[in-house]
Structures are given as C-alpha cells and as structure tokens.
Enzyme design. Sequence first.
Site, PDB file in Angstrom:
ATOM      1  N   ASP A  14       0.856  -1.177   0.000  1.00 57.78           N
ATOM      2  CA  ASP A  14       0.000   0.000   0.000  1.00 57.78           C
ATOM      3  C   ASP A  14       0.902   1.239   0.000  1.00 57.78           C
ATOM      4  O   ASP A  14       2.046   1.179   0.452  1.00 57.78           O
ATOM      5  CB  ASP A  14      -0.893  -0.020   1.247  1.00 57.78           C
ATOM      6  CG  ASP A  14      -1.751   1.223   1.372  1.00 57.78           C
ATOM      7  OD1 ASP A  14      -2.390   1.607   0.381  1.00 57.78           O
ATOM      8  OD2 ASP A  14      -1.769   1.807   2.470  1.00 57.78           O
ATOM      9  N   ASP A  16      -0.190   5.009   0.759  1.00 58.21           N
ATOM     10  CA  ASP A  16      -0.454   6.045   1.775  1.00 58.21           C
ATOM     11  C   ASP A  16      -0.683   5.403   3.144  1.00 58.21           C
ATOM     12  O   ASP A  16      -1.504   4.509   3.295  1.00 58.21           O
ATOM     13  CB  ASP A  16      -1.673   6.875   1.375  1.00 58.21           C
ATOM     14  CG  ASP A  16      -1.493   7.521   0.005  1.00 58.21           C
ATOM     15  OD1 ASP A  16      -0.381   7.986  -0.280  1.00 58.21           O
ATOM     16  OD2 ASP A  16      -2.460   7.535  -0.777  1.00 58.21           O
ATOM     17  N   ASP A 144      -1.927  -0.645   5.814  1.00 56.57           N
ATOM     18  CA  ASP A 144      -2.334  -0.148   7.126  1.00 56.57           C
ATOM     19  C   ASP A 144      -3.844  -0.205   7.342  1.00 56.57           C
ATOM     20  O   ASP A 144      -4.315  -0.006   8.458  1.00 56.57           O
ATOM     21  CB  ASP A 144      -1.848   1.292   7.324  1.00 56.57           C
ATOM     22  CG  ASP A 144      -2.475   2.252   6.330  1.00 56.57           C
ATOM     23  OD1 ASP A 144      -2.377   1.992   5.106  1.00 56.57           O
ATOM     24  OD2 ASP A 144      -3.058   3.259   6.754  1.00 56.57           O
TER      25      ASP A 144
END
Length: 196
Positions: A14, A16, A144
């Site tokens: 991922d 961001d 996240d």
Amino acid sequence: MAFVNGTAPTIAQDQDGNLFDWSTRFADILLDLDPNFPVVAEGLRTHFDYFWVDGADRNTIMAALNHPRLYDDLTPIPGAIEAVREMHSMGMDVFVVSTPTWTNPGCVPGKLKDLEKHLGEGWDKRLILTHDKTVVRADVLIDDKPLITGAHTPSWVHVMRDQDYNRYIDTPHRITDWANWKDVVMPLLEGSEVHA
C-alpha cells in the site's frame, strides 16, 4: 512453496499510510481549511476513516480530500523506502497497490512523482490503482487499512503496517518497524528462492 507468479514471491505494498505519511498532510490541510477541525492527534486515532471523528464536518473532509497539495511530495515513513528496495533486491516482485482519490486531479500524478522521487525510475510501471485490492494477485499485501474486503477472496496474506487505528485487529502478521519487516514477511514466504 507455490507463489502466484511462479517461484518469486509477489509483494504488494500500500502507498499512503504504509510507504508515505499521508495522515499528517491530511490533518494539516484540514486545519488550514478549518482551524477548529477536531483532528485526532497522532497515536490516538481509533478509526481508519476521518468520517468517524466526532464533530467532523463532511464538507471540510471532502475539500481536504480534493485539495491540490494532498498528494504533493509526501514524506516517506521511516525505513519504508529502504525496505521496499531491499525486498526488490532480494528478488521479490514488488508492486505498489493504492486506492486513489479519483476526484482529486493531483492524486495520481502525486503518487507517481513520489514513487519516482523516492524509489527511482521505473516504479511508475509498478503502481496499481484500484478500489478493490482483492482483485490484485500477490502473496503478501502490506497495508495499514484494518480490514480489506472486495469482490474476491484474496490470494494474499494481509500483513498489517502498524498504525494506531488498526491496533484493535489481532494478527500475528504486523510490521511495527520497517527495520524488522523480514521477521514478519519471510516466514510467510517459506520455500521461496529469495535470499535474506
């Protein structure tokens, strides 16, 4: 071990909140737009989505999501770039998988510029943009976001990139410090031909 793409493991990263510090920029823009916006201090967020913050104004959030500075030259999370380079140098097939803000015209160019600036030439071809990460074939997804759902059963194991808003998820697959990524990822790749 069989991998989705032959003998080399495929790692999806991922962007961001995982490789780059998106939250700090977003909070700064929210406060620029509304100095009284109820920004939750780093380390104290309990929700992934700012729409869940008590007293948050949806219009301010939407304006921040579409702000031209939101994706402009984000700061890498300490150790993240080095970890991606190390994975790549070990023979792993590494891709960056990100969910864009389609309404923000600076989002995609900003993501591409950050990858080129911090990872180098050619990483633009390793960016996959999608709202459904379950359609991406990989052995591991490092992300996240607490829960990732979509149209398919994922081929990947979700390795959680530790953040305050995902700590309620009980998982043995959590990276709390990029310096120790191998301790979490390598056991999932047992039998691979990568060299630690």
